[in-house]
Design an enzyme around this catalytic site. Sequence first.
Site, PDB file in Angstrom:
ATOM      1  N   GLU A  69       0.848  -1.198   0.000  1.00 45.00           N
ATOM      2  CA  GLU A  69       0.000   0.000   0.000  1.00 45.00           C
ATOM      3  C   GLU A  69       0.881   1.245   0.000  1.00 45.00           C
ATOM      4  O   GLU A  69       1.974   1.258   0.546  1.00 45.00           O
ATOM      5  CB  GLU A  69      -0.958  -0.011   1.189  1.00 45.00           C
ATOM      6  N   ARG A  72      -1.076   7.672   2.354  1.00 47.18           N
ATOM      7  CA  ARG A  72      -0.507   8.649   3.276  1.00 47.18           C
ATOM      8  C   ARG A  72      -1.520   8.973   4.362  1.00 47.18           C
ATOM      9  O   ARG A  72      -2.723   9.059   4.100  1.00 47.18           O
ATOM     10  CB  ARG A  72      -0.144   9.937   2.530  1.00 47.18           C
ATOM     11  N   LEU A 168      10.827  18.357  -1.951  1.00 47.99           N
ATOM     12  CA  LEU A 168      11.973  19.266  -1.922  1.00 47.99           C
ATOM     13  C   LEU A 168      11.685  20.440  -0.992  1.00 47.99           C
ATOM     14  O   LEU A 168      12.161  21.547  -1.219  1.00 47.99           O
ATOM     15  CB  LEU A 168      12.293  19.774  -3.339  1.00 47.99           C
ATOM     16  N   ALA A 170      12.466  21.987   2.352  1.00 42.78           N
ATOM     17  CA  ALA A 170      13.420  21.905   3.460  1.00 42.78           C
ATOM     18  C   ALA A 170      12.698  22.122   4.785  1.00 42.78           C
ATOM     19  O   ALA A 170      11.685  22.826   4.854  1.00 42.78           O
ATOM     20  CB  ALA A 170      14.525  22.938   3.282  1.00 42.78           C
ATOM     21  N   CYS A 178       6.278   5.576   8.745  1.00 45.10           N
ATOM     22  CA  CYS A 178       6.758   4.896   7.537  1.00 45.10           C
ATOM     23  C   CYS A 178       8.218   5.191   7.206  1.00 45.10           C
ATOM     24  O   CYS A 178       9.045   4.286   7.171  1.00 45.10           O
ATOM     25  CB  CYS A 178       5.872   5.257   6.344  1.00 45.10           C
ATOM     26  N   LYS A 239       3.148  15.399  10.984  1.00 51.17           N
ATOM     27  CA  LYS A 239       2.659  16.122   9.814  1.00 51.17           C
ATOM     28  C   LYS A 239       1.252  16.600  10.137  1.00 51.17           C
ATOM     29  O   LYS A 239       0.624  16.121  11.080  1.00 51.17           O
ATOM     30  CB  LYS A 239       2.656  15.227   8.563  1.00 51.17           C
TER      31      LYS A 239
END
Length: 358
Positions: A69, A72, A168, A170, A178, A239
């Site tokens: 899988e 996210r 990309l 930063a 994960c 996140k």
Amino acid sequence: IFLCVDTPPTPSGDADLSRIWQAVADLPHEETRRVLVTKSTVPVGTGAHIQAVLRERGYTNIGYASNPEFLREGTAIADFMKPDRIVVGAPSQEVARQVADLYQGIECPVLLTDVASAEMIKYASNAFLATKISFINEIANVCEVTGADVKVVAQGMGLDHRIGPHFLQAGIGYGGSCFPKDVSALKQLAGNSGYHFQLLNAVIEVNELQKRRVINKIKNYLGSELRGRRIALLGLAFKPNTDDIRQAPSIVLAHRLLAEGAQVVGYDPVAMKNMRTLVPEMEYASSALEALRAADACVLVTEWAEFLSLDWAAAYKVMAQPVVIDGRNVLDGSRLAALGFTYEGVGTGPVAAAQTQE
């Protein structure tokens, strides 16, 4: 039969397959033809081992396939309905096609391959994405000492179709359930197979150091002694749009700041309950503004939307010292500097400092 159990890291960095083997052991003996489909992320070779165990136990009615899988956290349903690809690895095209047919109606490339390759695709994908993150973070660190702006550098790099703009951004490093687990497991898999994966060692090291660089940024503004200083952490989850704090940079920051003697206060819209069990000695605020009250510095750790739309003019009034370290490069540094904040991002430090001084 879909096998969807977790495979957390062991202290050595290998994947813990105990739940996989328990699930295999719990398979019922019956005559009906079945296919056991592993969705879990497992080391290359696990599928071959499972097939051998099934044969040894006389499960001749059970076929096998690997169907990793790529979902996210926070966007799992959208990722399932509109995936970039579907990967199915099986010993035979017949079994592979049986599994692939379950996804009829979902339009995307379907790759039918062998079991080992399917298992490696998942590890290689996550390891490559983690490598992109560590690479741009290293570029950001070089930008800080050369006067370049990593956001502009990343934009220029991303316009090259061979590179692309994704991953990309930063910041203060990756976390979650994960990337850290899979990068470590792939490194261990290579080592157990007799190959030293030097690149992944660097990816892991860079990621760990990136989290700690924030401490030095704070000291640049508050001095080397942080004892008694009040530091606010905005965002605790690894996140946005999840309460997952596994391997989150906030954990390292909180522990390091507490070890320095600082008073640490954190706020997150949904992750504070989980964080309290892990870092009970940290203070927890009921809102972002409450976290910033009397703070000597603020670190934006997670790019929640509410922090982007925060009333920063009000924040300026309640902070003891208006120092903002933007760990995700998502705030408008020029606007904050105009409000009176001392602002620094990641890889944009010299530019932000010049704007602040103006």
